[in-house]
Design a protein around this motif. Structure first.
Motif, PDB file in Angstrom:
ATOM      1  N   LEU A 116       0.851  -1.179   0.000  1.00  0.00           N
ATOM      2  CA  LEU A 116       0.000   0.000   0.000  1.00  0.00           C
ATOM      3  C   LEU A 116       0.890   1.234   0.000  1.00  0.00           C
ATOM      4  O   LEU A 116       1.701   1.433   0.916  1.00  0.00           O
ATOM      5  CB  LEU A 116      -0.916   0.015   1.231  1.00  0.00           C
ATOM      6  N   ASP A 117       0.745   2.047  -1.057  1.00  0.00           N
ATOM      7  CA  ASP A 117       1.552   3.271  -1.212  1.00  0.00           C
ATOM      8  C   ASP A 117       3.045   2.940  -1.163  1.00  0.00           C
ATOM      9  O   ASP A 117       3.864   3.697  -0.634  1.00  0.00           O
ATOM     10  CB  ASP A 117       1.207   4.296  -0.124  1.00  0.00           C
ATOM     11  N   GLY A 118       3.396   1.782  -1.695  1.00  0.00           N
ATOM     12  CA  GLY A 118       4.786   1.357  -1.710  1.00  0.00           C
ATOM     13  C   GLY A 118       5.271   1.122  -3.124  1.00  0.00           C
ATOM     14  O   GLY A 118       4.759   1.701  -4.089  1.00  0.00           O
ATOM     15  N   SER A 119       6.238   0.239  -3.264  1.00  0.00           N
ATOM     16  CA  SER A 119       6.843  -0.044  -4.558  1.00  0.00           C
ATOM     17  C   SER A 119       6.539  -1.471  -4.977  1.00  0.00           C
ATOM     18  O   SER A 119       6.665  -2.403  -4.187  1.00  0.00           O
ATOM     19  CB  SER A 119       8.359   0.171  -4.468  1.00  0.00           C
ATOM     20  N   ALA A 120       6.178  -1.624  -6.242  1.00  0.00           N
ATOM     21  CA  ALA A 120       5.939  -2.958  -6.773  1.00  0.00           C
ATOM     22  C   ALA A 120       7.229  -3.763  -6.813  1.00  0.00           C
ATOM     23  O   ALA A 120       7.218  -4.982  -6.603  1.00  0.00           O
ATOM     24  CB  ALA A 120       5.330  -2.865  -8.173  1.00  0.00           C
ATOM     25  N   GLU A 121       8.330  -3.084  -7.061  1.00  0.00           N
ATOM     26  CA  GLU A 121       9.624  -3.768  -7.065  1.00  0.00           C
ATOM     27  C   GLU A 121       9.976  -4.272  -5.666  1.00  0.00           C
ATOM     28  O   GLU A 121      10.558  -5.348  -5.517  1.00  0.00           O
ATOM     29  CB  GLU A 121      10.711  -2.831  -7.588  1.00  0.00           C
ATOM     30  N   ASP A 122       9.636  -3.484  -4.637  1.00  0.00           N
ATOM     31  CA  ASP A 122       9.870  -3.942  -3.265  1.00  0.00           C
ATOM     32  C   ASP A 122       9.039  -5.184  -2.963  1.00  0.00           C
ATOM     33  O   ASP A 122       9.494  -6.105  -2.268  1.00  0.00           O
ATOM     34  CB  ASP A 122       9.531  -2.825  -2.268  1.00  0.00           C
ATOM     35  N   ALA A 123       7.794  -5.207  -3.463  1.00  0.00           N
ATOM     36  CA  ALA A 123       6.941  -6.371  -3.268  1.00  0.00           C
ATOM     37  C   ALA A 123       7.537  -7.589  -3.958  1.00  0.00           C
ATOM     38  O   ALA A 123       7.545  -8.695  -3.408  1.00  0.00           O
ATOM     39  CB  ALA A 123       5.534  -6.084  -3.809  1.00  0.00           C
ATOM     40  N   LEU A 124       8.068  -7.369  -5.167  1.00  0.00           N
ATOM     41  CA  LEU A 124       8.691  -8.462  -5.913  1.00  0.00           C
ATOM     42  C   LEU A 124       9.944  -8.963  -5.189  1.00  0.00           C
ATOM     43  O   LEU A 124      10.204 -10.173  -5.120  1.00  0.00           O
ATOM     44  CB  LEU A 124       9.044  -7.970  -7.317  1.00  0.00           C
ATOM     45  N   ALA A 125      10.682  -8.023  -4.644  1.00  0.00           N
ATOM     46  CA  ALA A 125      11.895  -8.386  -3.909  1.00  0.00           C
ATOM     47  C   ALA A 125      11.561  -9.209  -2.662  1.00  0.00           C
ATOM     48  O   ALA A 125      12.308 -10.116  -2.278  1.00  0.00           O
ATOM     49  CB  ALA A 125      12.666  -7.122  -3.518  1.00  0.00           C
ATOM     50  N   GLN A 126      10.428  -8.903  -2.016  1.00  0.00           N
ATOM     51  CA  GLN A 126      10.022  -9.665  -0.830  1.00  0.00           C
ATOM     52  C   GLN A 126       9.695 -11.109  -1.202  1.00  0.00           C
ATOM     53  O   GLN A 126      10.035 -12.037  -0.457  1.00  0.00           O
ATOM     54  CB  GLN A 126       8.819  -9.004  -0.163  1.00  0.00           C
ATOM     55  N   ILE A 127       9.042 -11.315  -2.354  1.00  0.00           N
ATOM     56  CA  ILE A 127       8.748 -12.670  -2.814  1.00  0.00           C
ATOM     57  C   ILE A 127      10.047 -13.451  -3.005  1.00  0.00           C
ATOM     58  O   ILE A 127      10.156 -14.617  -2.608  1.00  0.00           O
ATOM     59  CB  ILE A 127       7.947 -12.640  -4.135  1.00  0.00           C
TER      60      ILE A 127
ATOM     61  N   THR B  61      -5.647   7.158  -5.156  1.00  0.00           N
ATOM     62  CA  THR B  61      -6.447   6.889  -6.363  1.00  0.00           C
ATOM     63  C   THR B  61      -7.376   5.702  -6.180  1.00  0.00           C
ATOM     64  O   THR B  61      -8.331   5.538  -6.930  1.00  0.00           O
ATOM     65  CB  THR B  61      -5.523   6.618  -7.564  1.00  0.00           C
ATOM     66  N   GLY B  62      -7.061   4.855  -5.202  1.00  0.00           N
ATOM     67  CA  GLY B  62      -7.917   3.704  -4.931  1.00  0.00           C
ATOM     68  C   GLY B  62      -7.743   2.570  -5.907  1.00  0.00           C
ATOM     69  O   GLY B  62      -8.593   1.669  -5.963  1.00  0.00           O
ATOM     70  N   THR B  63      -6.651   2.571  -6.671  1.00  0.00           N
ATOM     71  CA  THR B  63      -6.449   1.495  -7.631  1.00  0.00           C
ATOM     72  C   THR B  63      -4.963   1.149  -7.722  1.00  0.00           C
ATOM     73  O   THR B  63      -4.164   1.591  -6.901  1.00  0.00           O
ATOM     74  CB  THR B  63      -7.017   1.865  -9.012  1.00  0.00           C
ATOM     75  N   ILE B  64      -4.596   0.345  -8.739  1.00  0.00           N
ATOM     76  CA  ILE B  64      -3.207  -0.104  -8.880  1.00  0.00           C
ATOM     77  C   ILE B  64      -2.324   1.045  -9.349  1.00  0.00           C
ATOM     78  O   ILE B  64      -2.627   1.720 -10.339  1.00  0.00           O
ATOM     79  CB  ILE B  64      -3.123  -1.287  -9.862  1.00  0.00           C
ATOM     80  N   GLU B  65      -1.224   1.246  -8.632  1.00  0.00           N
ATOM     81  CA  GLU B  65      -0.270   2.301  -8.989  1.00  0.00           C
ATOM     82  C   GLU B  65       0.928   1.724  -9.753  1.00  0.00           C
ATOM     83  O   GLU B  65       1.361   2.273 -10.749  1.00  0.00           O
ATOM     84  CB  GLU B  65       0.221   2.998  -7.717  1.00  0.00           C
ATOM     85  N   GLU B  66       1.433   0.594  -9.269  1.00  0.00           N
ATOM     86  CA  GLU B  66       2.574  -0.048  -9.913  1.00  0.00           C
ATOM     87  C   GLU B  66       2.343  -1.559  -9.995  1.00  0.00           C
ATOM     88  O   GLU B  66       1.625  -2.137  -9.184  1.00  0.00           O
ATOM     89  CB  GLU B  66       3.878   0.226  -9.144  1.00  0.00           C
ATOM     90  N   TRP B  67       3.011  -2.176 -10.984  1.00  0.00           N
ATOM     91  CA  TRP B  67       2.824  -3.606 -11.250  1.00  0.00           C
ATOM     92  C   TRP B  67       4.124  -4.160 -11.807  1.00  0.00           C
ATOM     93  O   TRP B  67       4.653  -3.641 -12.785  1.00  0.00           O
ATOM     94  CB  TRP B  67       1.681  -3.763 -12.252  1.00  0.00           C
ATOM     95  N   ALA B  68       4.651  -5.189 -11.187  1.00  0.00           N
ATOM     96  CA  ALA B  68       5.901  -5.781 -11.654  1.00  0.00           C
ATOM     97  C   ALA B  68       5.768  -7.295 -11.680  1.00  0.00           C
ATOM     98  O   ALA B  68       5.222  -7.891 -10.742  1.00  0.00           O
ATOM     99  CB  ALA B  68       7.067  -5.365 -10.753  1.00  0.00           C
ATOM    100  N   VAL B  69       6.276  -7.915 -12.771  1.00  0.00           N
ATOM    101  CA  VAL B  69       6.140  -9.362 -12.954  1.00  0.00           C
ATOM    102  C   VAL B  69       7.509  -9.983 -13.216  1.00  0.00           C
ATOM    103  O   VAL B  69       8.329  -9.433 -13.952  1.00  0.00           O
ATOM    104  CB  VAL B  69       5.204  -9.691 -14.142  1.00  0.00           C
ATOM    105  N   LYS B  70       7.731 -11.140 -12.604  1.00  0.00           N
ATOM    106  CA  LYS B  70       8.950 -11.908 -12.856  1.00  0.00           C
ATOM    107  C   LYS B  70       8.586 -13.378 -13.009  1.00  0.00           C
ATOM    108  O   LYS B  70       7.893 -13.934 -12.177  1.00  0.00           O
ATOM    109  CB  LYS B  70       9.946 -11.744 -11.696  1.00  0.00           C
ATOM    110  N   GLU B  71       9.042 -13.981 -14.091  1.00  0.00           N
ATOM    111  CA  GLU B  71       8.771 -15.411 -14.336  1.00  0.00           C
ATOM    112  C   GLU B  71       9.907 -16.271 -13.769  1.00  0.00           C
ATOM    113  O   GLU B  71      11.058 -15.862 -13.768  1.00  0.00           O
ATOM    114  CB  GLU B  71       8.628 -15.667 -15.833  1.00  0.00           C
TER     115      GLU B  71
END
Length: 553
Positions: free
Chosen positions: A505-516, A543-553
């Motif tokens: 929430l109000d963070g970074s998608a890359e940080d979320a990916l890094a946590q995974i 904004t109440g919606t998606i701000e950032e999105w990052a995908v890694k296979e």
């Protein structure tokens, strides 16, 4: 050689003629099958030629092996028909049971006086309605058995006199059948405490008379949706034997897999022809939509009878049971529930946690289970715990759509959005999935995402995401799944892929990916045949919606 050809041609024509006549015969008989939709009287079903799924061997077992019973089953599951069957049996109507299983079991048919109390169709929200209903029935019985006691005695005493008089007249003990015993309580549950208390006392006083008439009673059977544990309507009454989770009677109401194919093979075949699929495919569609109920540790598959009969009658698969409406008492309870439905589903419980309703509006699990919206999916014999989840796609889709619409107040239909998301995820189109999800969140009113704390705001996004995924009918959805290194926000498993989501929430998608990556959330799925996708998602509280999105296979 020349004489063989005409013989084969003639035989072929005869065979084609036979096949045509047979198909017409099948179609006529399939069309002629009458389905007892809305008919709850055993006598009418038998005499008017409606299809009847034979449960009379269990009826005989109940009648001869015990005395006082209680059965909890969801609405429209055949409880009223069961009581009507018991009524016909105890009234000695032997001719109605010709050709049924009980015919070879019962050697002596006796006629007993039967007192059938049906609380269906009566509104008990008005003060005094329950007392008037019972008094009206007792007045009728007093006239029938010449025991008019006037108003000098209470309801229990008057009913006791009626039962005694009936037993003496017939020379046999009486039978009492109570349908939906809990309706006078459910009608006012969490709505009118005064009427609830009054109805509880009226029932308590009335049932207390059962113990005093014990010597005149042959058999007592009560049905209902809920099993109240702290309402004590049976004080002074011999506690009924609760058969709601007994393996022996788990298929007493509803339709089993064996019964479905024994009684309804032809209409299933006809449905398959109309839909242009195989009989096996049609049977699987019926199973996914209407099967999945389990009422004991034996885990016998039970189909919803109301939905199955409607589908076979209309020759079309639809949401028949859920379309009849969610009980108002359950909606009222859910409005008090401060957690999400994901806090209840897909988890293990002890039997007491979901079978005994304690009138706690903050914990509606027993009411949700007993109303038929959750069922037993697995049983751990070592721990003696039950896994609860939605029984089938009809219930899951309808129930979650209701919850999502009430929770989100979005202008778009949640189920339609979920279906579009399902197609995108199934095809591996993650960019399309992101766009659809972003659009859906953006459509939700600001007032719905306004929360007091950061944890509540984060929980809002996660719960909304969960509702959409469960509406997609993907059964393997895990939220906040605990692994050795931490708790995963969400994992979605499809036949071809595994999607691991981490939210910020109000963070970074890359940080979320890094946590995974750091926590090794994907490790349990590596080395398998499915493609694994790690997805970091950042939601914006502004904004109440998606701000950032990052995908890694």
């Amino acid at each position: 050689m020349s004489s063989v050809g005409p013989f084969h041609a003639s035989a072929s024509l005869e065979w084609l003629f036979f096949v045509s006549i047979f198909r017409i015969f099948v179609e006529i008989n399939t069309a002629a099958m009458k389905y007892p939709i809305g008919i709850q009287t055993f006598e009418n079903i038998i005499e008017d030629g409606f299809v009847y799924v034979d449960k009379t061997d269990m009826v005989y077992s109940l009648a001869t092996e015990g005395k006082v019973y209680f059965l909890s089953r969801p609405r429209r599951f055949g409880k009223s028909l069961l009581l009507s069957t018991l009524k016909a049996y105890f009234e000695g109507k032997r001719d109605l049971f010709k050709g049924l299983k009980i015919e070879s079991l019962e050697k002596e048919w006796h006629k007993h006086p039967v007192f059938h109390i049906d609380f269906n169709g009566v509104n008990f929200t008005e003060a005094g309605a329950l007392k008037r209903e019972l008094e009206g029935r007792i007045i009728g019985w007093e006239r029938e058995y010449d025991t008019d006691s006037g108003s000098d005695f209470n309801l229990a005493t008057r009913f006791e006199k009626v039962v005694q008089a009936a037993s003496e007249r017939y020379g046999r003990r009486a039978v009492v059948l109570v349908d939906e015993y809990d309706k006078p309580l459910l009608d006012v549950l969490d709505m009118n405490p005064e009427v609830l208390a009054d109805n509880r006392e009226v029932l308590k006083a009335f049932y207390s008379g059962f113990k005093r008439t014990d010597e005149y009673l042959q058999f007592v059977f009560l049905t209902g949706v809920t099993k109240f544990s702290q309402v004590s309507v049976f004080s002074g009454f011999n506690q009924p034997k609760d058969i709601s989770m007994m393996s022996k009677y788990d298929a007493l109401c509803g339709i089993t897999e064996e019964e479905l194919h024994h009684y309804f093979a032809e209409p299933i075949r006809t449905m398959a022809e109309l839909e242009g699929c195989s009989e096996e495919e049609m049977a699987e569609r019926l199973k996914q939509r209407y099967d999945g109920y389990h009422f004991s540790t034996r885990l016998t598959d039970v189909y919803n009878p109301f939905s199955v009969l409607n589908a076979l009658d209309s020759q079309r698969i639809g949401n028949y049971w859920f379309a009849t409406g969610t009980p108002t008492y359950l909606i009222r309870l859910l409005n008090h529930f401060h957690e999400g439905i994901d806090e209840l589903t897909g988890k293990y419980y002890t039997e007491d946690e979901f079978m005994s309703y304690k009138a706690d509006v903050e914990y509606p699990l027993p009411m949700i289970y007993q109303s038929g919206y959750l069922t037993i999916k697995e049983y751990d014999r070592d721990l003696e715990m039950f896994l609860l989840d939605f029984p089938n796609s009809e219930v899951q889709g309808g129930f979650l759509t209701m919850i999502a619409s009430n929770y989100l107040k979005t202008r778009n239909e949640p189920l339609n959005a979920a279906q579009s998301l399902a197609f995108a995820l199934e095809d591996g189109e993650l960019e399309n999935f992101r766009q659809l999800l972003t659009s859906f969140f953006a459509d939700i009113p600001y007032t719905m995402r306004r929360k007091d704390s950061e944890r509540e705001r984060e929980r809002y996004f996660q719960y909304t995401f969960y509702l959409l995924l469960r509406l997609m009918s993907i059964y393997t959805v895990h939220t906040e799944r605990i692994q050795s290194e931490g708790r995963v926000d969400c994992i979605v498993e499809t036949p071809r892929a595994v999607y691991i989501f981490e939210f910020k929430l109000d963070g970074s998608a890359e940080d979320a990916l890094a946590q995974i990556e750091k926590k090794g959330y994907a490790r349990p799925y590596q080395g398998g045949n499915r493609q694994v996708y790690c997805i970091g998602v950042s939601f914006s509280s502004q904004t109440g919606t998606i701000e950032e999105w990052a995908v890694k296979e």
